[in-house]
Design a protein around this motif. Structure first.
Motif, PDB file in Angstrom:
ATOM      1  N   GLN A 102      43.096 -50.588 -13.007  1.00 49.84           N
ATOM      2  CA  GLN A 102      43.827 -49.494 -13.615  1.00 49.84           C
ATOM      3  C   GLN A 102      44.911 -49.055 -12.626  1.00 49.84           C
ATOM      4  O   GLN A 102      44.665 -48.964 -11.422  1.00 49.84           O
ATOM      5  CB  GLN A 102      42.900 -48.299 -13.906  1.00 49.84           C
ATOM      6  N   VAL A 103      46.095 -48.737 -13.112  1.00 51.04           N
ATOM      7  CA  VAL A 103      47.155 -48.295 -12.203  1.00 51.04           C
ATOM      8  C   VAL A 103      46.780 -46.987 -11.523  1.00 51.04           C
ATOM      9  O   VAL A 103      47.364 -46.615 -10.496  1.00 51.04           O
ATOM     10  CB  VAL A 103      48.506 -48.144 -12.929  1.00 51.04           C
ATOM     11  N   THR A 104      45.793 -46.294 -12.077  1.00 53.47           N
ATOM     12  CA  THR A 104      45.322 -45.035 -11.510  1.00 53.47           C
ATOM     13  C   THR A 104      44.039 -45.215 -10.703  1.00 53.47           C
ATOM     14  O   THR A 104      43.404 -44.230 -10.322  1.00 53.47           O
ATOM     15  CB  THR A 104      45.075 -44.018 -12.630  1.00 53.47           C
ATOM     16  N   ASP A 105      43.628 -46.458 -10.453  1.00 52.62           N
ATOM     17  CA  ASP A 105      42.436 -46.712  -9.652  1.00 52.62           C
ATOM     18  C   ASP A 105      42.717 -46.370  -8.192  1.00 52.62           C
ATOM     19  O   ASP A 105      43.854 -46.107  -7.792  1.00 52.62           O
ATOM     20  CB  ASP A 105      42.008 -48.168  -9.812  1.00 52.62           C
ATOM     21  N   ALA A 106      41.680 -46.430  -7.365  1.00 49.70           N
ATOM     22  CA  ALA A 106      41.724 -45.865  -6.018  1.00 49.70           C
ATOM     23  C   ALA A 106      42.862 -46.397  -5.155  1.00 49.70           C
ATOM     24  O   ALA A 106      43.565 -45.618  -4.501  1.00 49.70           O
ATOM     25  CB  ALA A 106      40.385 -46.110  -5.327  1.00 49.70           C
ATOM     26  N   THR A 107      43.056 -47.722  -5.127  1.00 49.78           N
ATOM     27  CA  THR A 107      44.047 -48.263  -4.200  1.00 49.78           C
ATOM     28  C   THR A 107      45.469 -47.858  -4.558  1.00 49.78           C
ATOM     29  O   THR A 107      46.164 -47.268  -3.722  1.00 49.78           O
ATOM     30  CB  THR A 107      43.907 -49.788  -4.085  1.00 49.78           C
ATOM     31  N   PRO A 108      45.962 -48.122  -5.762  1.00 47.21           N
ATOM     32  CA  PRO A 108      47.320 -47.649  -6.056  1.00 47.21           C
ATOM     33  C   PRO A 108      47.431 -46.132  -6.026  1.00 47.21           C
ATOM     34  O   PRO A 108      48.447 -45.584  -5.588  1.00 47.21           O
ATOM     35  CB  PRO A 108      47.593 -48.214  -7.455  1.00 47.21           C
ATOM     36  N   ALA A 109      46.382 -45.449  -6.449  1.00 42.53           N
ATOM     37  CA  ALA A 109      46.425 -43.987  -6.465  1.00 42.53           C
ATOM     38  C   ALA A 109      46.669 -43.417  -5.085  1.00 42.53           C
ATOM     39  O   ALA A 109      47.396 -42.427  -4.923  1.00 42.53           O
ATOM     40  CB  ALA A 109      45.126 -43.435  -7.039  1.00 42.53           C
ATOM     41  N   ALA A 110      46.084 -44.033  -4.063  1.00 40.18           N
ATOM     42  CA  ALA A 110      46.216 -43.500  -2.707  1.00 40.18           C
ATOM     43  C   ALA A 110      47.655 -43.543  -2.206  1.00 40.18           C
ATOM     44  O   ALA A 110      48.003 -42.824  -1.268  1.00 40.18           O
ATOM     45  CB  ALA A 110      45.307 -44.270  -1.754  1.00 40.18           C
ATOM     46  N   PHE A 111      48.493 -44.352  -2.822  1.00 42.44           N
ATOM     47  CA  PHE A 111      49.895 -44.414  -2.413  1.00 42.44           C
ATOM     48  C   PHE A 111      50.782 -43.488  -3.244  1.00 42.44           C
ATOM     49  O   PHE A 111      51.868 -43.118  -2.796  1.00 42.44           O
ATOM     50  CB  PHE A 111      50.398 -45.857  -2.500  1.00 42.44           C
ATOM     51  N   GLY A 112      50.318 -43.113  -4.447  1.00 41.70           N
ATOM     52  CA  GLY A 112      51.188 -42.338  -5.325  1.00 41.70           C
ATOM     53  C   GLY A 112      50.638 -41.027  -5.810  1.00 41.70           C
ATOM     54  O   GLY A 112      51.236 -40.400  -6.692  1.00 41.70           O
ATOM     55  N   ALA A 113      49.505 -40.557  -5.265  1.00 41.39           N
ATOM     56  CA  ALA A 113      48.912 -39.311  -5.749  1.00 41.39           C
ATOM     57  C   ALA A 113      48.039 -38.687  -4.671  1.00 41.39           C
ATOM     58  O   ALA A 113      47.759 -39.316  -3.632  1.00 41.39           O
ATOM     59  CB  ALA A 113      48.093 -39.561  -7.019  1.00 41.39           C
ATOM     60  N   HIS A 114      47.590 -37.469  -4.929  1.00 42.70           N
ATOM     61  CA  HIS A 114      46.712 -36.735  -4.011  1.00 42.70           C
ATOM     62  C   HIS A 114      45.672 -35.994  -4.837  1.00 42.70           C
ATOM     63  O   HIS A 114      45.998 -35.012  -5.515  1.00 42.70           O
ATOM     64  CB  HIS A 114      47.507 -35.727  -3.180  1.00 42.70           C
ATOM     65  N   VAL A 115      44.426 -36.473  -4.812  1.00 46.12           N
ATOM     66  CA  VAL A 115      43.343 -35.777  -5.509  1.00 46.12           C
ATOM     67  C   VAL A 115      42.078 -35.854  -4.659  1.00 46.12           C
ATOM     68  O   VAL A 115      41.857 -36.832  -3.942  1.00 46.12           O
ATOM     69  CB  VAL A 115      43.060 -36.386  -6.914  1.00 46.12           C
ATOM     70  N   PRO A 116      41.228 -34.829  -4.723  1.00 47.94           N
ATOM     71  CA  PRO A 116      39.993 -34.867  -3.948  1.00 47.94           C
ATOM     72  C   PRO A 116      38.949 -35.814  -4.497  1.00 47.94           C
ATOM     73  O   PRO A 116      38.003 -36.177  -3.792  1.00 47.94           O
ATOM     74  CB  PRO A 116      39.487 -33.425  -3.993  1.00 47.94           C
ATOM     75  N   ASP A 117      39.097 -36.263  -5.769  1.00 47.34           N
ATOM     76  CA  ASP A 117      38.108 -37.122  -6.410  1.00 47.34           C
ATOM     77  C   ASP A 117      38.824 -38.262  -7.123  1.00 47.34           C
ATOM     78  O   ASP A 117      39.601 -38.031  -8.053  1.00 47.34           O
ATOM     79  CB  ASP A 117      37.266 -36.315  -7.395  1.00 47.34           C
ATOM     80  N   ARG A 118      38.555 -39.493  -6.695  1.00 46.10           N
ATOM     81  CA  ARG A 118      39.212 -40.662  -7.272  1.00 46.10           C
ATOM     82  C   ARG A 118      38.986 -40.803  -8.771  1.00 46.10           C
ATOM     83  O   ARG A 118      39.757 -41.482  -9.461  1.00 46.10           O
ATOM     84  CB  ARG A 118      38.726 -41.932  -6.574  1.00 46.10           C
ATOM     85  N   GLY A 119      37.935 -40.180  -9.296  1.00 49.19           N
ATOM     86  CA  GLY A 119      37.638 -40.281 -10.717  1.00 49.19           C
ATOM     87  C   GLY A 119      38.593 -39.512 -11.605  1.00 49.19           C
ATOM     88  O   GLY A 119      38.597 -39.705 -12.824  1.00 49.19           O
ATOM     89  N   ASP A 120      39.429 -38.670 -11.037  1.00 49.99           N
ATOM     90  CA  ASP A 120      40.348 -37.839 -11.828  1.00 49.99           C
ATOM     91  C   ASP A 120      41.609 -38.640 -12.132  1.00 49.99           C
ATOM     92  O   ASP A 120      42.723 -38.293 -11.715  1.00 49.99           O
ATOM     93  CB  ASP A 120      40.668 -36.564 -11.061  1.00 49.99           C
ATOM     94  N   GLN A 121      41.434 -39.692 -12.918  1.00 54.42           N
ATOM     95  CA  GLN A 121      42.524 -40.651 -13.099  1.00 54.42           C
ATOM     96  C   GLN A 121      43.662 -40.134 -13.980  1.00 54.42           C
ATOM     97  O   GLN A 121      44.812 -40.549 -13.803  1.00 54.42           O
ATOM     98  CB  GLN A 121      41.974 -41.973 -13.642  1.00 54.42           C
ATOM     99  N   SER A 122      43.387 -39.237 -14.896  1.00 53.12           N
ATOM    100  CA  SER A 122      44.482 -38.673 -15.682  1.00 53.12           C
ATOM    101  C   SER A 122      45.366 -37.773 -14.823  1.00 53.12           C
ATOM    102  O   SER A 122      46.589 -37.738 -14.993  1.00 53.12           O
ATOM    103  CB  SER A 122      43.939 -37.894 -16.885  1.00 53.12           C
TER     104      SER A 122
END
Length: 435
Positions: free
Chosen positions: A149-169
């Motif tokens: 998923q483009v919102t999964d942990a690895t890409p998310a860590a470069f383009g977002a900031h959330v305390p819980d990786r499960g908050d993909q929306s």
């Protein structure tokens, strides 16, 4: 999805991967980037950066991929990069010794160790600037490409900031409304549409895992289109896009089916990783200031979680074909830093001789959890009459260090033992033109 058994390597593909690849060697004692990279006219500053992450790619997995695809005398494209080192991956989690993908990706993306499950926030939950954001401050184009998923942990860590990786929306919302990478390509459409709106990739009723639209932030695809993204859902639409800002979602969740062998497993992305990466390079290279691109192959990790060596090798071959494409781009575009690394090891994979007396699992058991972890294979070693088997110690991550290879401005600084956070430092300083 239906079970598909297919050939997972080809002799022709193996030959193609070995053509023109230089021998890998670490050159020490060359100050300020002097040596082979500079000798070919490569600038000291990284105009472009391509960070390729093989999720779950430990050294044994990398060797299994090599043996199966190019053989004992062959060389993977990722092994042909000039400099080699390794990374320690331990997180700062207070309860677990072994990292997860979110904490590991955060270390690469921000240079900060954090707790498992955190996406580019520190141990106190405070956002930390990422390589993608540093690149944007340098007026570079940016992109995220993955088979997850483009919102999964690895890409998310470069383009977002959330305390819980499960908050993909929320991660998707931040892509659209905050960080706005120029290219976002992969799976995970379910997190972009609200419940009841199936989008272009509806749930498969025969899939035992429910995969349905579940956005908690409304129609995020519509929001993306409103701010200028060209939304594409298949290979034809991706190829036809002429936009400088592209959002492509090619599956409702991952772009493959992870499962133990013969239990619904399939690795057949409708848009291959190399195709997505080629499009990203085409779009991002239009920027006069250069770009930062994160490319991830998730299949190695997910198939290793399922102790499915055949599919893990297949995903690894797709990863290496993508690295070959990236290396060709770098050859044509001096000043491109290419880094290939695993974020952690998965499965405790071991490459072994074929030996029926050496099976460590309970071959008489019919329990799925037991049979899943039995040896896989035998697999042929390309170009020979030899075979090998793959054994597993776990269905989870391990704490083993991961191999890293690199080439381009600043790459010589990665030819060492280091933590994942040090990779962040080298890439950031390479983009800035500092040592």
């Amino acid at each position: 999805m239906r079970t598909v058994r297919q050939t997972w390597f080809s002799a022709g593909g193996a030959v193609a991967l070995t053509l023109g690849l230089a021998a890998s060697a670490s050159v020490q004692g060359q100050p300020d980037g002097q040596g082979a990279d500079r000798g070919r006219g490569s600038p000291a500053t990284a105009r472009n950066v391509v960070l390729v992450v093989g999720d779950g790619l430990g050294i044994a997995a990398r060797e299994a991929i090599r043996l199966a695809t190019v053989g004992q005398d062959g060389q993977l494209a990722m092994d042909g990069l000039r400099y080699a080192g390794w990374t320690r991956t331990d997180s700062a989690d207070p309860e677990e010794a072994v990292t997860d993908s979110a904490a590991s990706a955060t270390a690469f993306a921000t240079g900060v160790r954090t707790y498992n499950g955190a996406v580019s926030v520190d141990v106190d939950g405070r956002p930390v600037a990422t390589l993608l954001e540093h690149a944007q401050r340098l007026r570079k184009a940016t992109g995220l490409v993955t088979t997850a998923q483009v919102t999964d942990a690895t890409p998310a860590a470069f383009g977002a900031h959330v305390p819980d990786r499960g908050d993909q929306s929320e991660i998707a919302r931040q892509y659209v409304e905050v960080t706005r990478p120029d290219v976002i390509l992969g799976g995970g459409e379910d997190w972009w549409y609200p419940a009841g709106d199936e989008g272009a990739h509806p749930d498969d009723p025969d899939d035992p895992r429910p995969e349905v639209s579940r956005s908690t932030a409304g129609d995020l695809v519509a929001r993306a289109q409103a701010v200028g993204y060209d939304y594409v859902t298949n290979a034809e639409e991706l190829a036809a896009s002429r936009s400088g800002r592209v959002l492509g979602l090619f599956a409702n969740e991952e772009m493959f089916e992870q499962a133990p062998e013969g239990q619904g497993d399939e690795y057949a992305p409708t848009v291959p990783l190399a195709t997505m990466t080629a499009k990203a390079l085409d779009v991002l290279s239009r920027d006069r200031q250069g770009f930062f691109l994160l490319v991830e192959e998730e299949g190695v990790d997910e198939m290793a979680h399922a102790n499915n060596a055949a599919r893990a090798i297949q995903a690894g071959q797709a990863l290496d074909e993508t690295v070959a494409l990236v290396r060709e781009f770098a050859e044509r575009n001096p000043g491109t830093l290419v880094v290939v690394v695993g974020d952690h090891e998965t499965g405790g994979l071991a490459v072994e001789n074929v030996d029926t007396a050496d099976e460590s699992g309970d071959t008489a058991s019919t329990e799925p959890a037991v049979t899943q972890s039995l040896e896989d294979g035998p697999f042929p070693i390309a170009g020979s009459d030899l075979q090998f088997t793959v054994d597993w110690t776990t269905g989870s991550h391990t704490g083993g260090a991961t191999p890293l290879t690199a080439e381009g401005p600043g790459a010589d600084r990665l030819a060492r033992s280091q933590h994942s956070t040090d990779v962040f430092d080298v890439i950031r300083e390479a983009m800035r033109g500092r040592r």
